[in-house]
Scaffold this active site. Sequence first.
Site, short mmCIF file in Angstrom:
data_model
loop_
_atom_site.label_atom_id
_atom_site.label_comp_id
_atom_site.label_asym_id
_atom_site.label_seq_id
_atom_site.Cartn_x
_atom_site.Cartn_y
_atom_site.Cartn_z
N GLU A 17 0.83 -1.21 0.00
CA GLU A 17 0.00 0.00 0.00
C GLU A 17 0.86 1.26 0.00
OE1 GLU A 17 -2.95 -0.60 -0.74
OE2 GLU A 17 -2.87 -2.72 -0.28
N HIS A 45 2.14 1.99 -3.45
CA HIS A 45 1.11 2.59 -4.32
C HIS A 45 1.18 4.12 -4.31
CE1 HIS A 45 -1.37 -0.33 -6.25
NE2 HIS A 45 -1.78 -0.93 -5.15
#
Length: 903
Positions: A305, A308
């Site tokens: 995450e 990202h």
Amino acid sequence: MSNNTASVVVIRREDYTPPAFLIESVALEFDLVPARTVVRNTMRLSRNPDARADAPRLDLIGEQLEFMSASIDSVAYTDVHTSDNGLSIGNIPAGAFELVIESVCNSAANTSLSGLYVSSGSFFTQCEAEGFRRITYFLDRPDVMATYTVTLRADKTAYPVLLSNGNLIEEGDLRDGRHFAKWEDPFKKPSYLFALVAGKLVCIEEKIQSRSGKDKLLQVWVEPADLDKTQHAMDSLIHSIRWDEKRFGLELDLDRFMIVAVSDFNMGAMENKGLNIFNTKYVLANPETATDIDFSNIEAVVGHEYFHNWTGNRVTCRDWFQLSLKEGLTVFRDQEFSADMAAGDVEGAARATKRIEDVRVLRQMQFAEDAGPMAHPVRPESYVEVNNFYTMTVYEKGSEVVRMYQTLFGRDGFRRGMDLYFQRHDGQAVTCDDFRAAMADANHRDLSQFERWYSQAGTPRVSVRAKYDAASKRYTLTLTQGYDETLETPRETQKGPLLIPFAIGLISANGADLPLRLEGEKEPNGTTRVLEFTEREQSFTFVDVNEPPPLPSLLRNFSAPVIVEFDYSNEQLAFLLAHDSDPFNRWEAGQRLATRELLALADRAARGDTLTLDDQVIAAFARVLDDTTLTPAFRELALMLPSESYLAEQMSVSDPAAVHAARVFMSCRLATQLRDKWLATYEANRMPGEYRPTPEDAGKRSLKNLALAYLAQTDSPAEAAKLAQAQYDAANNMTDRSAALSALLLAGATKNADPTVADAALDDFYRCFESEALVIDKWFALQATQRGGPDRKVIEIVRKLMQHQAFNIQNPNRARSLIFSLCSGNPAQFHAPDGSGYAFWAEQVIALDALNPQVAARLARGLELWRRFTPQLREKMHAALSEVASKAKSRDVREVVEKALAA
């Protein structure tokens, strides 16, 4: 587009058109009340110069919203038409204008967990892929990027913490016990990256400096009772930040970065800009409640995450067909991160172990997806429900496509491509072709053929023929590529041969790698070569091969996501298992040997013949057990039998009962024949003292607990049960405790064993951990995946557990721990000949469809390969699919079951 069968529309990539309007900035104001949250949305819009200039109306998407009012440039507007799918505004000004819309959403009633919802008394959001339209009316598509300012207002006692994307610029108290917080995100983003959180939360925080010397505040927010389980997530975040700085030169761009954990969450986590919202499963960990696998998964998901932030946020997708642009690339990045964390920056055993783990998942799950009715390319051409788009193909095969760039160009060439990608596209919504172009241009290569990896569905198969000419000392490998024509993969997507990076080595009779010189080269160049295989059939000739016919080591390090067909003998596989210098292929040889034997056993079991195990297999396992030069983590993987699901998929007609009989027989024979070695391995890998979740210690525990599982399957289960009970009682960590409980269940399923020992341990486990939700998930899953038998039918146990006070079908983690564990993780019990598993599946898909279509659709995929099973099972599967098709209401589920039935 509302989520009902009346509005089913096929969305096609070829129909993409730019948005008629662009949104420059968004100011959102929330008055947070669970049953009636008022949202004031102020947008600055203009017509898109790249789209048609005469669009007569502005169409905004909205679902499950109550429209209140609209104004343009401070004037109330009445030319507004609302529907279940959104609203349409006429007489739009020719130039830029300000649009204000007020609407209401009911967060308390949102069981789908998409949009704004309430969990355990707190507000959370999930906007990817199309949840933002459940918060406010909007151009909810990824190529509409805007800056956001967000003001949150709520009761201060009930919601003392108010979070959103970006940087906190103002906060204070209001009248009537309320307060507010104002957040500003300076970077343009699509609506799917919006997030807010409000509730009674606490955090740990740390301050670090970025590589360029800027101060950064890091926070991990959880419910107060979970604060002691957050340090590993924080450490993982810091490691991720440092790794991205070092490996790709990418810094954290915001002043603060926040992680928030919530127990009700459809996915693992979500990369909202600066405010990542996580399933508690991938945040909370301490030795008493989390296993080694949990610690490893948390590090990987936190990394995923965070990564990202650049590959997904700073550069995002033009449309959802490009989903692998961010997901495949970021899965590759988190895999590389995890390998580096385990092994450092050089190749080694720990890195190979990570590679094996990733490929096992790919082959067991994504290859099966490629073989079924939901098969699609990495960049699909159409979809009905975008939530069904979050597939193993997009993620895991997508990561393999990205990895092939690195295999072709090396780490330095891949980094050059990444640098050019960000230089060209920072702040943009782009396509998979843009990423491929950056890789090609940075490395001065024509990658037009490589595009087929994005547009062709199915798993390629590479057949290999070898020829050795002793007189000329030439060794020729002929490779042929194609697809399995018996499968349901759409033929129209297969347009031509692929560029396949095919890594090989040649091994001499003494087990040494040979230096490799291709015809036309002046001198040898290493002992592993990556062949660029670009034709339907292509030959590669190695010269100066002075040894007798060498043994080829094919597709080293799994250099491409393909199935290799080469007729190794059992003796050759055993030789590779003992000598191959490529750790992946060493493991692969053992898996091929075991798979071949298991499939032969399954064939005999289906005919009712007597089962016997080849002594070569036993000897190969014994050699691995005795080889202490191999790391414990690698030995554990090498000694683990292929799963029943994977084995069933290798059969022309899947027969779960025969596969189960074969695997149980082989496990028990290996257990009994090698009992002393398993016991010695168990004792050698005990680790008294303080628990550490390091890769080294985790590897020893994994091998020790595999040995315990084998010992539980000997013809003396009582002895193994005593060993498992002693480990359970003495365990100072969840890894050993849960493994001991699993071994007790396994021993209890053995003939003439006493199952009450395992039942007593299950009761004790629940009493000890009933307040720890994630541990109780493990308790449910262990029972749903247990072996079972004629007198212990697991489906009856699962039905009883669904009435347990701790079970809540509305919580995705709990549903997955019990329902999914039976349907996906216990094939022998799920595929019971009486069809009881399929009837149960249909009931649960229909029940979940009414609550949470995303979760229901994932469960619905459990029968998509129904046509590949025995006729008796096929008939019952078809009946269950037909029942779901007749009763399901959501697009999510209907797309899955209708494709399955039509296949």
